[in-house]
Design a protein around this motif. Sequence first.
Motif, PDB file in Angstrom:
ATOM      1  N   VAL A 214       0.994  -1.057  -0.102  1.00 41.77           N
ATOM      2  CA  VAL A 214       0.057   0.077   0.008  1.00 41.77           C
ATOM      3  C   VAL A 214       0.860   1.181   0.051  1.00 41.77           C
ATOM      4  O   VAL A 214       1.819   1.391   0.627  1.00 41.77           O
ATOM      5  N   GLN A 215       0.558   2.079  -0.840  1.00 44.21           N
ATOM      6  CA  GLN A 215       1.208   3.540  -0.944  1.00 44.21           C
ATOM      7  C   GLN A 215       0.468   4.591  -0.930  1.00 44.21           C
ATOM      8  O   GLN A 215      -0.597   4.668  -1.808  1.00 44.21           O
TER       9      GLN A 215
ATOM     10  N   ALA B  52      -3.468  10.025  -3.245  1.00 50.56           N
ATOM     11  CA  ALA B  52      -3.834   9.002  -3.780  1.00 50.56           C
ATOM     12  C   ALA B  52      -3.259   7.600  -3.007  1.00 50.56           C
ATOM     13  O   ALA B  52      -2.138   7.570  -2.984  1.00 50.56           O
TER      14      ALA B  52
ATOM     15  N   SER C  97      -2.805   3.718  -3.377  1.00 46.95           N
ATOM     16  CA  SER C  97      -2.651   2.604  -4.433  1.00 46.95           C
ATOM     17  C   SER C  97      -2.152   1.060  -3.842  1.00 46.95           C
ATOM     18  O   SER C  97      -1.415   1.144  -2.607  1.00 46.95           O
ATOM     19  N   GLY C  98      -2.323  -0.033  -4.539  1.00 46.68           N
ATOM     20  CA  GLY C  98      -1.969  -1.225  -3.855  1.00 46.68           C
ATOM     21  C   GLY C  98      -2.900  -2.039  -3.687  1.00 46.68           C
ATOM     22  O   GLY C  98      -4.090  -1.611  -4.184  1.00 46.68           O
ATOM     23  N   SER C  99      -2.844  -3.074  -3.189  1.00 45.27           N
ATOM     24  CA  SER C  99      -3.534  -4.190  -2.998  1.00 45.27           C
ATOM     25  C   SER C  99      -4.493  -4.168  -1.654  1.00 45.27           C
ATOM     26  O   SER C  99      -3.492  -4.441  -0.613  1.00 45.27           O
TER      27      SER C  99
ATOM     28  N   LYS D 176     -11.908   6.161  -6.518  1.00 45.01           N
ATOM     29  CA  LYS D 176     -10.720   6.328  -7.159  1.00 45.01           C
ATOM     30  C   LYS D 176      -9.642   6.256  -5.755  1.00 45.01           C
ATOM     31  O   LYS D 176      -8.278   6.649  -6.082  1.00 45.01           O
ATOM     32  N   ASN D 177     -10.114   5.935  -4.635  1.00 44.17           N
ATOM     33  CA  ASN D 177      -9.258   5.806  -3.390  1.00 44.17           C
ATOM     34  C   ASN D 177      -8.214   7.192  -3.380  1.00 44.17           C
ATOM     35  O   ASN D 177      -6.901   7.135  -3.085  1.00 44.17           O
ATOM     36  N   THR D 178      -9.005   8.281  -3.593  1.00 42.45           N
ATOM     37  CA  THR D 178      -8.145   9.468  -3.538  1.00 42.45           C
ATOM     38  C   THR D 178      -8.790  10.435  -2.526  1.00 42.45           C
ATOM     39  O   THR D 178     -10.123  10.586  -2.326  1.00 42.45           O
TER      40      THR D 178
END
Length: 120
Positions: free
Chosen positions: A1-2, A22, A24-26, A74-76
């Motif tokens: 995760v980032q 933002a 990102s990752g799983s 968008k996980n943002t």
Amino acid sequence: VQLVESGGDLVQTGGSLRLSCAASGSFGSIASMGWYRQTPDKGREWVASVISGGATNYADSVKGRFTISRDNAKNTMFLQMSGLKPEDTALYYCNADIRLRIGRPSKVYWGQGTQGTVSS
């Protein structure tokens, strides 16, 4: 995760900036997300938070000037900053309380920071 922040810049007093964060990752889900800022004299202080349902909270110092929001699809997350003052100059960090898998405990992740500077 980032977590990656962007949008920091140099603006004049009274100007505006829009910061983005933002993820990102799983991972499974993001609960709360927040913005913090850090200066050499004040250390790290909380700025604002938003939960997955959209409820928000703000530090008194930014209430009425900053608006936090998020795009869950968008996980943002965003921080719209207006009416900026020199005392808003700081390195702005985002964090997120992320659950990697259903049934597992969540963990708080931090971004690397983006510099916002307000000139007088």
